[in-house]
Design an enzyme around this catalytic site. Structure first.
Site, PDB file in Angstrom:
ATOM      1  N   VAL B 169       0.943  -1.402  -0.135  1.00  0.00           N
ATOM      2  CA  VAL B 169      -0.104  -0.102  -0.031  1.00  0.00           C
ATOM      3  C   VAL B 169       0.749   1.243  -0.168  1.00  0.00           C
ATOM      4  CG1 VAL B 169      -1.979   1.236   1.035  1.00  0.00           C
ATOM      5  CG2 VAL B 169      -1.782  -1.341   1.245  1.00  0.00           C
ATOM      6  N   ASP B 170       1.918   1.082   0.846  1.00  0.00           N
ATOM      7  CA  ASP B 170       2.873   2.419   0.789  1.00  0.00           C
ATOM      8  C   ASP B 170       3.328   2.704  -0.824  1.00  0.00           C
ATOM      9  OD1 ASP B 170       3.420   3.346   3.190  1.00  0.00           O
ATOM     10  OD2 ASP B 170       4.291   1.673   3.936  1.00  0.00           O
ATOM     11  N   THR B 171       3.608   1.565  -1.217  1.00  0.00           N
ATOM     12  CA  THR B 171       4.219   1.688  -2.701  1.00  0.00           C
ATOM     13  C   THR B 171       3.245   2.054  -3.670  1.00  0.00           C
ATOM     14  OG1 THR B 171       5.599  -0.419  -2.253  1.00  0.00           O
ATOM     15  CG2 THR B 171       5.769   0.447  -4.303  1.00  0.00           C
TER      16      THR B 171
END
Lengths: 387, 387
Positions: B169-171
């Protein structure tokens, strides 16, 4: 309404199924005129899941093709190829996701199209890219999940290889392609030059895994499976059973652990030497997990989630997707846009996934029937529509 | 060298850890001048994984911060805030990923910055967004995986909830933010107007799941776990053991099944009424899986992969990530760029994940030491560097 980022940008879209249509969906949401070129049988996603769908618009098709126009042309017929070439000359962007070489064989390769439209941005999406030893290999999402290493990253240590349970590589590839196209349009705006973009699912998958592939390339760090234990390796950044349902905690730093202990009514954990600091907690991870599970047992995951939110503890109940999609928080997030099926049935589609204050994305036009816009698009070319 | 898409674009980068730095890494790769504003202790990723790293540049930090300059400023000190405001006035983009409200409290909120630079593109990245009931909640990747439904999509039917084993999700949020910023820069180029972007990890996660969230919104289709069985539900689009290692097949259509049967030396499968067509194969999935496993047993996954490639059967051995990263095919894909650590140790970093023919991405400058560019950046402001 304010000027859209891609207002007046025409996209000639030869893509089908998922990665390409996601790319052009993002362009359509930003105001581009996306002309979807389909064969007489249409994008196979129109019938996805094998059931009959009204107007050949399955839910899967609708969700990534709203806001586009559909033109049926036979790319094996010379007169239709001629129409396509005239469309290329009037387009800013061409996107295709055939196997490498197919567009060239159709007489629609980059060099041909560039001659028709010198500042064209032409984007090819494929499994492995337009060059290299794997160039000609067929690929679908799960092949790339397998080839890229992605299947070996999720699950408990020692568990069998497991894919991400939805076509994540297709999606990421689509968004990366939309980004590449937009970047090239910005460069065209500044320099007047067009671009050829070679977007490969395998490359995109590597990029998607930058958090683990990057450290591997930069320092030989080998990724390892660790179940639901977070990136931080903190035993309180993990998923736990409760009295009803599961909850994920994101407790890493010392002050966060103090907040958690207080919220659990277990301040004694703070003075227990086994859990005194981050290193001690990692060394006594099993004992700490048992303590946390025991403390969580009296309440449900949703009760704990609310209690933890009040106490500033990072936590979330594990929700399934349909439940997550109707969380009231999302109502103000412009995430879901109103649309409808061709028969008028109201549906919702996803917006771009972020909010732009001065360029809010309006609901897209409904997903098109197959060939719904053939006549109007060809008429714009000045052709007879009664061919 | 040709003009880069973001040449001359200055990005003032207040982000740390992962989603924000990934966003600005993509901007740096396109030629932007990214000035990373850090505290005296620096981005925590500099020390990621707890070990000492030369020059405070861990592999994780290096892999998403190459190509940037580092400036140390104390955002609680009035004179440094004044320097920041002067930098804002000279910048095109501001990116931050503090908790909502923090930039306002620092005197660096959007309205303040916009007054300093009217056409500024200002991007805030957060867990839940700048409005809504969850606005103030802390979030890290696994919290959003839990909240969004993502943890319930992978694995065998009935298996426990399992996150994607890296901060996906960060990416995705980082790439979506880079896309939003680039889209806004294109709009600014065309209209002269700036933008405020509110990028939330939860919204991004929903967008990342469009292949399942979309059909859920558009037709009430509930996603279900199905192990490694592909999106098509074809029993030969799945992962199988071989004599040595696992292999994933992407065999869906009738002609693909014929190719598979021939490649396995099991043409008899084609005439077996249990496997005569797609529906029959789904109905006899267990029997077919057993036949395929038996046929695969004599060779290794890598041997089968080569054989299937020659026969046009979509297939890939299951590789781990370090093995995948050194596949010879990738050598021509411009995926990996040469860089180095501050001490001169050569490393590789990932490029943008696609190839642009007329705007090839050169290797970025090496990841910066903490505060390495403080003096030169402040000197550009015309300030004394000996403060």
């Amino acid at each position: 309404m304010s000027t859209r980022a891609l207002e007046g940008v025409r996209v000639l879209d030869f893509t089908h199924v998922l990665s390409g249509p996601i790319a052009t969906y993002h362009l359509a949401l930003q105001g581009a005129d996306v002309i979807k070129v389909e064969s007489a049988t249409g994008d196979t996603m129109r019938h996805y899941s094998g059931h009959a769908h009204a107007d050949a618009v399955s839910p899967s098709f609708a969700s990534v093709n709203a806001g586009k126009r559909s033109v049926v042309l036979d790319l094996k017929k010379a007169s239709d190829i001629e129409s396509v070439r005239r469309l290329v000359a009037q387009s800013d962007v061409v996107v295709e996701n055939f196997r490498p070489g197919v567009m060239e064989r159709l007489g629609l390769g980059y060099e041909v199209c560039r001659a028709l439209r010198p500042d064209l941005v032409y984007c090819s999406i494929s499994g492995f890219g337009q060059n290299g030893s794997l160039r000609g290999n067929p690929a679908i999402d799960q092949i790339i999940q397998s080839m890229s290493g992605l299947m070996t990253l999720s699950g408990e240590p020692g568990s069998p290889s497991m894919r991400v349970g939805f076509p994540i590589v297709d999606t990421f590839t689509g968004v990366l392609a939309a980004h590449a196209i937009t970047t090239s349009l910005l460069r065209r705006e500044r320099t007047g030059e067009g671009e050829y973009l070679d977007v490969a699912m395998l490359d995109a998958a590597m990029n998607m895994m930058i958090s683990v592939a990057g450290p591997c390339l930069a320092g030989g760090v080998r990724p390892r499976k660790q179940g639901n234990l977070g990136y931080s390796n903190s035993p309180t950044a993990d998923t736990f059973p409760t009295g009803d349902g599961e909850i994920t905690l994101g407790v890493v730093r010392q002050e966060q652990f103090a907040q958690l202990a207080a919220a659990l009514g277990r301040e004694d954990l703070m003075t227990d030497p086994r859990f005194a600091d981050r290193l001690a907690r990692q060394q006594n991870a099993v004992a700490l997990r048992d303590e946390v599970i025991a403390a969580l047992a009296p309440r449900s995951a949703l009760e704990w989630e609310a209690l933890f939110a009040d106490r500033g503890v990072a936590a979330s109940a594990v929700r399934d997707l349909p439940t997550a999609l109707v969380h009231p928080h999302l109502d103000g997030r412009a995430l879901k846009l109103a649309s409808e099926l061709p028969d008028g049935t109201p549906i919702q589609v996803l917006g771009p996934g972020y909010i732009a204050m001065h360029n809010a994305v309006p609901p897209p036009t409904r997903p098109p029937r197959l060939g719904e816009h053939t006549a109007e698009v060809l008429a714009q070319l000045g052709e007879s529509v009664g061919r």
